[in-house]
Design an enzyme around this catalytic site. Sequence first.
Site, mmCIF file in Angstrom:
data_model
loop_
_atom_site.group_PDB
_atom_site.id
_atom_site.type_symbol
_atom_site.label_atom_id
_atom_site.label_comp_id
_atom_site.label_asym_id
_atom_site.label_seq_id
_atom_site.Cartn_x
_atom_site.Cartn_y
_atom_site.Cartn_z
ATOM 1 N N THR A 32 -6.823 22.602 -4.307
ATOM 2 C CA THR A 32 -7.139 22.423 -5.715
ATOM 3 C C THR A 32 -6.351 23.427 -6.544
ATOM 4 O OG1 THR A 32 -9.019 23.959 -5.870
ATOM 5 C CG2 THR A 32 -9.467 21.731 -5.035
ATOM 6 N N ASP A 56 -10.273 23.500 -12.582
ATOM 7 C CA ASP A 56 -10.430 24.788 -13.251
ATOM 8 C C ASP A 56 -11.799 25.303 -12.814
ATOM 9 O OD1 ASP A 56 -11.031 26.908 -14.931
ATOM 10 O OD2 ASP A 56 -10.362 25.914 -16.764
ATOM 11 N N ASN A 83 -9.882 31.248 -3.519
ATOM 12 C CA ASN A 83 -8.686 32.041 -3.795
ATOM 13 C C ASN A 83 -8.364 32.153 -5.282
ATOM 14 O OD1 ASN A 83 -5.941 33.244 -3.088
ATOM 15 N ND2 ASN A 83 -5.332 31.355 -4.135
ATOM 16 N N SER A 134 -10.791 38.454 -2.057
ATOM 17 C CA SER A 134 -11.121 39.509 -2.999
ATOM 18 C C SER A 134 -9.872 40.359 -3.189
ATOM 19 C CB SER A 134 -12.305 40.325 -2.482
ATOM 20 O OG SER A 134 -12.656 41.350 -3.377
ATOM 21 N N TYR A 148 -11.067 43.931 -13.944
ATOM 22 C CA TYR A 148 -10.680 43.235 -12.713
ATOM 23 C C TYR A 148 -11.485 43.787 -11.535
ATOM 24 C CZ TYR A 148 -7.825 41.852 -8.691
ATOM 25 O OH TYR A 148 -7.394 41.359 -7.481
ATOM 26 N N LYS A 152 -14.291 42.020 -8.877
ATOM 27 C CA LYS A 152 -14.166 41.999 -7.413
ATOM 28 C C LYS A 152 -15.355 42.696 -6.747
ATOM 29 C CE LYS A 152 -10.389 39.633 -7.154
ATOM 30 N NZ LYS A 152 -10.434 38.262 -6.616
ATOM 31 N N THR A 183 3.852 38.719 -4.739
ATOM 32 C CA THR A 183 3.574 37.377 -5.252
ATOM 33 C C THR A 183 3.817 37.420 -6.760
ATOM 34 O OG1 THR A 183 1.240 37.824 -5.752
ATOM 35 C CG2 THR A 183 1.775 37.109 -3.504
#
Length: 276
Positions: A32, A56, A83, A134, A148, A152, A183
């Site tokens: 997805t 979403d 993810n 995480s 952020y 987590k 990434t």
Amino acid sequence: MSKTWFITGTSSGIGRALTQRLLDHGDRVAATLRTVSALDDLAARFGDRLWTAALDVTDTAEVRHVVGRAFAALGRIDVVVNNAGYGLFGAAEEVTDEQIERQFDTNVVGSIQVIRASLPHLRAQGGGRIMQVSSEGGQIAYPNFSLYHASKFAIEGFIESVAQEVAPFGIDFTIVGPGPTKTNFGAGLVSPPPMAIYDDTPVGEMRRAIASGAFPLPGDVDKMADVMIASAERRPAPFRLVLGADSYKRVHHALTQRLAALEAQKDIASSTDTDT
């Protein structure tokens, strides 16, 4: 033995690498993402072993709908991977209320709702594995990432509890804690306008390190995906999976310090019990 996986946030990064490597191994993947066309190249190569849907994760009704469709279309799903997520990059007083809400709606509520939507199906099939992506940032913290990190730490606390709730049904959890990785995570950072007052603080140092490339990104996304795939075969499931040598060192240091601080307060803690 081949498995069937459900993965959110598959357009790039760990989600994309995991999807491609699983397909290369002969597994099936329900992938997805917000823009399905981002996986057109994989769909052309792997045909019906790749099932895709636009999602979403901040849309709870759509999460339930898509998860239900995936289980109906594919039958048993062995591993669900949460993810989807991103980073909010700014000092606590710089970020807006709307940015805070979006960060928690995506990283916390979205992950929670994917898990909640999956649990009835996993129970009905007699078990399965849920992997929550995480971060090392669920155990340690950097300046300028306060919201952020809050997201987590929050999702890890949720999983600490829900894992105990559903263990009797054969549902296992693994919290994956990657460190800084090569990434496009940095490109996806959301940043409010910076306040100059923070220029000569740890916040400013972190900003300059990120902007200049001095902040190291040693993680290899393909190697991380391979370790995650291998962990799905392990019994019992590893509850935490830290990825990256530097991440291991930082998490180990943080936990050691935390334990030392706790042990130093043993007498104080005991002194607050009622006298019996």
